[in-house]
Design an enzyme around this catalytic site. Structure first.
Site, PDB file in Angstrom:
ATOM      1  N   GLU A 199      -5.090  20.022 -15.437  1.00  0.00           N
ATOM      2  CA  GLU A 199      -5.196  21.194 -16.312  1.00  0.00           C
ATOM      3  C   GLU A 199      -6.020  22.301 -15.662  1.00  0.00           C
ATOM      4  O   GLU A 199      -6.476  23.235 -16.328  1.00  0.00           O
ATOM      5  CB  GLU A 199      -5.781  20.774 -17.662  1.00  0.00           C
ATOM      6  CG  GLU A 199      -4.957  19.710 -18.378  1.00  0.00           C
ATOM      7  CD  GLU A 199      -3.766  20.250 -19.193  1.00  0.00           C
ATOM      8  OE1 GLU A 199      -3.899  21.307 -19.809  1.00  0.00           O
ATOM      9  OE2 GLU A 199      -2.696  19.600 -19.186  1.00  0.00           O
ATOM     10  N   HIS A 257      -9.886  20.083 -23.664  1.00  0.00           N
ATOM     11  CA  HIS A 257     -10.291  20.411 -22.286  1.00  0.00           C
ATOM     12  C   HIS A 257     -11.818  20.362 -22.232  1.00  0.00           C
ATOM     13  O   HIS A 257     -12.481  20.676 -23.229  1.00  0.00           O
ATOM     14  CB  HIS A 257      -9.874  21.839 -21.902  1.00  0.00           C
ATOM     15  CG  HIS A 257      -8.410  22.031 -21.683  1.00  0.00           C
ATOM     16  ND1 HIS A 257      -7.717  23.108 -22.162  1.00  0.00           N
ATOM     17  CD2 HIS A 257      -7.496  21.279 -21.005  1.00  0.00           C
ATOM     18  CE1 HIS A 257      -6.443  23.030 -21.803  1.00  0.00           C
ATOM     19  NE2 HIS A 257      -6.279  21.917 -21.113  1.00  0.00           N
ATOM     20  N   CYS A 279     -11.078  30.394 -21.827  1.00  0.00           N
ATOM     21  CA  CYS A 279      -9.693  29.970 -21.549  1.00  0.00           C
ATOM     22  C   CYS A 279      -8.906  31.103 -20.924  1.00  0.00           C
ATOM     23  O   CYS A 279      -7.953  30.871 -20.186  1.00  0.00           O
ATOM     24  CB  CYS A 279      -8.961  29.592 -22.830  1.00  0.00           C
ATOM     25  SG  CYS A 279      -9.669  28.230 -23.723  1.00  0.00           S
TER      26      CYS A 279
END
Ligand code: SUG
Length: 446
Positions: free
Chosen positions: A174, A250, A369
């Site tokens: 990720e 995450h 993000c």
């Protein structure tokens, strides 16, 4: 010009919508089917970029991807004209169709893992696009992400671009959302911290039971190998499976680091003491601050709701370290009180700046993000594509571009409007000229 950490933010794409695609990401699921405002989303993102640029930061822009992804739909057996592909996919497989419409490339913390040249064996900046295998809609991103990164960091003497890892859950990666670089000064070799959710090849190890672990240790280790990182300056730490099961999909939802500060929740990691020891030993004689937030002050749930840790921790040109936080942090008494306490205690963080990025937050994407960090020395800064760097003129151009091309309301039924594809391609074609990217999209290469 000295070595700086640049932030490359994802420009929100014209199809930004809420389709509830991310199991394990609570905001994504709870806002499913809400109508979205792509224009406002893109303008909110641009405002944040401009504000950081005005603070003296090097601020870059990463272009969005082409959606709906007609090529993915053709690969899945839908045929005919683009319009026919859209209509038949929407009717026969609406969930697949909506996944192919997602503007999720906006969250560029998931675009790639980046290692600065001070850390790598060949002294180049290394980029590995994330394969994002855990979510179908995100697994469509890596190839075009690679094209865009190559169009920005286009100099083989300074930049090394790797292919994304094999597309399989065993190597689920990720990107920078699970990667943090810590150092005394950006120009010096740092410690690269990789946080993973599970071991793919060893079932005896702990892992979450409710929600998926999107990152494996095997993927993190592969990226570290590709980037030629020094073993004694690389730390692999497991995320606490309990927080993944609580909705921390995450690591950047529960921890953030910058230079000599790691800011994290008490429950973030499986073995916090070991992680601290390894960071200290990798960095050597550095005055390091572990800022641990106790559950008694901010619960994991409150951290997820407000995105306290999905904040950007940045160092301004005068050396001050500040936090870029979403407005949701200000609206929570517990989190706002904690932040006021944080800036008044003994650590390098001196101020908090709040931004409205609600359109992104509603899909589980906070300020951190939305950005990919790239540390660049003087020579590297000189060879970055200058048209992708924010300044007053670029801001005005991009604001005009958004206002011209974006809709201010989309619901899921709008996704099958053939006009949306035409609008999107027209906008992106113009954008590649504004950002001097060349032909990075499939529709430009046919
Ligand atoms: O991958 N949401 C993204 C949010 C990514 C946030 N990034 C970081 N934490 N670095 C995701 O879950 C939701 C799309 C939808 O439901 O329509 C989405 O993809």
């Amino acid at each position: 010009m000295k070595t700086v950490e640049a932030n490359f933010d994802g420009l929100v794409g014209p199809t930004h919508n809420y389709a509830g695609l991310s199991y394990g990401n609570i905001a994504s699921k709870s806002n499913a089917n809400a109508f979205s405002n792509p224009k406002q989303a893109a303008l909110q993102g641009l405002d944040k970029m401009k504000a950081l640029s005005d603070m003296g930061m090097m601020q870059g822009i990463l272009a969005p991807q082409e959606r709906p992804d007609i090529y993915a739909l053709r690969r899945l057996g839908f045929t005919g004209s683009d319009d026919a592909v859209m209509q038949s996919a929407y009717k026969q497989a609406p969930h697949i169709y909506l996944a192919c419409c997602s503007a999720s490339s906006m969250w560029t913390a998931n675009a790639a893992t980046v290692s600065p040249s001070a850390d790598t064996g060949d002294q180049r900046v290394h980029f590995t696009p994330a394969n994002l295998t855990n979510k179908f809609h995100r697994s469509l991103e890596p190839e075009i992400t690679g094209n865009i990164l190559k169009a920005i960091f286009n100099d083989q003497n300074h930049f090394a671009h790797h292919l994304h890892l094999p597309d399989n859950d065993h190597f689920g990666d990720e990107g920078a959302a699970n990667h943090t670089r810590l150092c005394a000064d950006y120009a010096e070799a740092g410690v690269e911290l990789f946080v993973y959710g599970k071991h793919a090849f060893d079932d005896s190890q702990p892992k979450p039971t409710r929600y998926p672990a999107r990152q494996t240790i095997e993927a993190s280790q592969a990226v570290a190998r590709l980037h030629q990182l020094a073993a004694n300056k690389t730390v692999f730490a497991q995320q606490n499976p309990e927080v993944i099961d609580a909705g921390v999909f995450h690591n950047d939802v529960i921890a953030v680091g910058n230079r000599n500060v790691l800011f994290y929740h008490q429950d973030a990691f499986l073995n916090t003491e070991l992680l601290k020891q390894q960071i200290r030993s990798g960095l050597g004689d550095v005055d390091f601050y572990f800022v641990e937030v106790p559950s008694a002050r901010v619960s994991v749930q409150e951290a997820i709701k407000t995105y306290l840790f999905n904040t950007q921790l940045i160092t301004l040109p005068d050396g001050a370290m500040v936090i870029i936080a979403p407005m949701e942090c200000k609206q929570s008494d517990a989190v706002n009180d904690y932040l006021q306490y944080l800036v008044s205690t003994n650590n390098p963080i001196t101020a908090v700046h709040f931004f409205d990025v609600k359109q992104s937050m509603q899909n589980g994407g906070g300020p951190a993000c939305l950005r990919l960090r790239v540390v660049l020395n003087e020579a590297e800064q000189k060879v970055v594509n200058p048209e992708t760097i924010m300044n007053d003129a670029k801001f005005a151009q991009l604001q005009g571009w958004v206002n011209k091309h974006y809709r201010d309301r989309l619901d899921l039924a709008d996704m099958m409007d053939p006009q949306l594809l035409i609008e999107s391609r027209t906008a992106l074609d113009e954008l590649t000229q504004l950002l001097a990217l060349g032909s990075v999209y499939p529709f430009q290469r046919n």
